[in-house]
Write an enzyme that holds these catalytic residues in place. Structure first.
Site, mmCIF file in Angstrom:
data_model
loop_
_atom_site.group_PDB
_atom_site.id
_atom_site.type_symbol
_atom_site.label_atom_id
_atom_site.label_comp_id
_atom_site.label_asym_id
_atom_site.label_seq_id
_atom_site.Cartn_x
_atom_site.Cartn_y
_atom_site.Cartn_z
ATOM 1 N N ASP A 1 0.875 -1.172 0.000
ATOM 2 C CA ASP A 1 0.000 0.000 0.000
ATOM 3 C C ASP A 1 0.913 1.224 0.000
ATOM 4 O O ASP A 1 2.117 1.111 0.237
ATOM 5 C CB ASP A 1 -0.894 -0.014 1.261
ATOM 6 C CG ASP A 1 -1.839 1.186 1.329
ATOM 7 O OD1 ASP A 1 -2.347 1.608 0.267
ATOM 8 O OD2 ASP A 1 -2.061 1.715 2.427
ATOM 9 N N SER A 2 0.324 2.379 -0.222
ATOM 10 C CA SER A 2 1.103 3.612 -0.142
ATOM 11 C C SER A 2 1.586 3.869 1.286
ATOM 12 O O SER A 2 2.538 4.620 1.490
ATOM 13 C CB SER A 2 0.232 4.786 -0.586
ATOM 14 O OG SER A 2 -0.923 4.847 0.230
ATOM 15 N N GLY B 1 -3.238 8.773 -3.763
ATOM 16 C CA GLY B 1 -4.578 9.157 -4.218
ATOM 17 C C GLY B 1 -4.649 10.466 -4.982
ATOM 18 O O GLY B 1 -5.605 10.705 -5.712
ATOM 19 N N CYS C 1 -4.356 -1.651 -1.786
ATOM 20 C CA CYS C 1 -4.582 -0.224 -2.014
ATOM 21 C C CYS C 1 -5.555 -0.096 -3.174
ATOM 22 O O CYS C 1 -5.278 -0.591 -4.277
ATOM 23 C CB CYS C 1 -3.241 0.439 -2.355
ATOM 24 S SG CYS C 1 -3.376 2.176 -2.812
ATOM 25 N N THR D 1 -6.336 2.595 -4.753
ATOM 26 C CA THR D 1 -5.818 3.519 -5.755
ATOM 27 C C THR D 1 -4.845 2.805 -6.693
ATOM 28 O O THR D 1 -4.919 2.938 -7.920
ATOM 29 C CB THR D 1 -5.107 4.706 -5.063
ATOM 30 O OG1 THR D 1 -5.970 5.217 -4.037
ATOM 31 C CG2 THR D 1 -4.776 5.799 -6.042
ATOM 32 N N CYS E 1 -11.029 2.964 0.561
ATOM 33 C CA CYS E 1 -9.592 3.203 0.750
ATOM 34 C C CYS E 1 -9.215 2.432 2.001
ATOM 35 O O CYS E 1 -9.921 2.504 3.019
ATOM 36 C CB CYS E 1 -9.318 4.695 0.928
ATOM 37 S SG CYS E 1 -7.646 5.073 1.516
ATOM 38 N N THR E 2 -8.119 1.695 1.921
ATOM 39 C CA THR E 2 -7.784 0.797 3.030
ATOM 40 C C THR E 2 -7.436 1.550 4.320
ATOM 41 O O THR E 2 -7.558 0.997 5.407
ATOM 42 C CB THR E 2 -6.620 -0.129 2.622
ATOM 43 O OG1 THR E 2 -5.537 0.658 2.095
ATOM 44 C CG2 THR E 2 -7.074 -1.120 1.564
ATOM 45 N N HIS E 3 -7.037 2.807 4.199
ATOM 46 C CA HIS E 3 -6.759 3.591 5.406
ATOM 47 C C HIS E 3 -8.026 3.845 6.236
ATOM 48 O O HIS E 3 -7.972 3.948 7.455
ATOM 49 C CB HIS E 3 -6.150 4.949 5.044
ATOM 50 C CG HIS E 3 -4.690 4.908 4.709
ATOM 51 N ND1 HIS E 3 -4.205 4.457 3.503
ATOM 52 C CD2 HIS E 3 -3.602 5.270 5.430
ATOM 53 C CE1 HIS E 3 -2.885 4.549 3.495
ATOM 54 N NE2 HIS E 3 -2.491 5.044 4.660
HETATM 55 N N1 DGL Z 1 -4.772 3.258 1.012
HETATM 56 C C1 DGL Z 1 -4.906 3.712 -0.331
HETATM 57 C C2 DGL Z 1 -6.175 3.192 -0.999
HETATM 58 O O1 DGL Z 1 -6.728 2.185 -0.593
HETATM 59 C C3 DGL Z 1 -4.794 5.188 -0.621
HETATM 60 C C4 DGL Z 1 -4.043 6.117 0.220
HETATM 61 C C5 DGL Z 1 -3.314 7.142 -0.602
HETATM 62 O O2 DGL Z 1 -3.932 8.092 -1.136
HETATM 63 O O3 DGL Z 1 -2.114 6.976 -0.733
HETATM 64 O O4 DGL Z 1 -6.627 3.760 -1.964
#
Ligand code: DGL
Length: 281
Positions: A10-11, A43, A73, A75, A183-185
């Protein structure tokens, strides 16, 4: 049977929400988690940028011996899944916002999707809505800055509520009864999102589905890990101590975090402030 690790990337630390589901489903697996913190957020970047960077990360994890790559992720999945499958030898498992079950199970047919600008603007997302949107009203809600807030450890409290408010308001106005965490965050701030949306709104994410898919693919290939406790090793391009601090809070236990330098293969790949200021590069 294979002792090789499953690469998960992931990012940043958001994909740990996916790693957590994989650990639950497959406790014997060794997970090699890659947080590309120096380049977060993905993102707000262009599709080409995210595709190039995802290929760099994917190749790196493959070289480290990963038997499969889980793109934790939305994105990166939206921008790079096809390219990763084309260029890597190992199976690539991707993620997409859980629009299909959300639309299927929404009593009112009004569904919100919280995700990054990149995910909501991707062709994959457009295809997802065409395929599964049906007659539902699907309200896309880009949340710029929200993944950064989680990455900075903003997991509850007034400041998070203030950060969330402008993203939640349009969803309340649209009277959605289901919200997709695209978004996983965002999975790590589920409680704050649920509170802000008010009672009766169901939240849904794709972590469980991607874990089941990972299990299915490893089983089909005869590459599940043999019995025994698995492990989780975290690599980051960002500042290891800071990443470890937030990772431990969201994971509930300390996690071993190592800093790695992943070469920039493309001049487009400029680091964000996390790489330059905090990691001292
Ligand atoms: N966690 C990422 C996702 O699921 C995005 C976070 C980012 O913008 O880097 O899209």
């Amino acid at each position: 049977m294979s002792h090789a690790p499953v690469g998960v990337f992931d990012s940043g630390i958001g994909g740990l929400s996916v790693a957590r589901e994989i650990r639950r489903a497959l406790p014997a697996e060794h997970l090699l988690y890659f947080a590309d913190t120096a380049y977060l957020p993905y993102g707000d970047r262009s599709t080409d940028w995210v595709r190039n960077r995802s290929l760099t990360v994917g190749r790196y994890l493959q070289e480290l011996g990963a038997k499969a790559l889980v793109v934790a992720c939305n994105t990166a999945s939206g921008a790079a899944l096809e390219s990763l499958r084309e260029h890597l030898a190992v199976p690539v498992i991707g993620l997409e916002p859980a629009v299909k079950p959300a639309v299927r199970d929404s009593p009112s047919g009004r569904v919100g999707v919280m995700a990054t600008v990149g995910t909501l603007g991707s062709d994959r997302y457009a295809r997802l809505i065409t395929a599964y949107g049906g007659t539902a009203t699907v309200v896309p809600q880009p949340c710029p800055g929200l993944a950064d807030a989680v990455e900075d450890g903003l997991l509850s409290g007034d400041e998070l509520d203030r950060t969330l408010a402008p993203f939640i308001e349009p969803l309340r106005e649209a009277r959605v009864d289901t919200v997709v965490l695209g978004c996983t965050h965002y999975v790590f701030i589920r409680d704050a999102i649920a509170r802000a949306l008010g009672p009766g709104v169901r939240l849904i994410d794709s972590g469980g589905a991607i874990a089941r898919q990972t299990e299915r693919i490893l089983r089909e290939r005869g590459e599940l890990a043999p019995e025994g406790p698995g492990s989780l090793r975290v690599l980051t391009t960002g500042p290891a101590a800071e990443v470890a601090e937030v990772a431990a809070r969201i994971w509930g236990d300390p996690l071993p975090v190592e800093r790695v330098d992943l070469p920039r293969e493309d001049p487009l790949l400029t680091q964000s402030h996390r790489g330059t200021e905090k990691a001292g590069e």
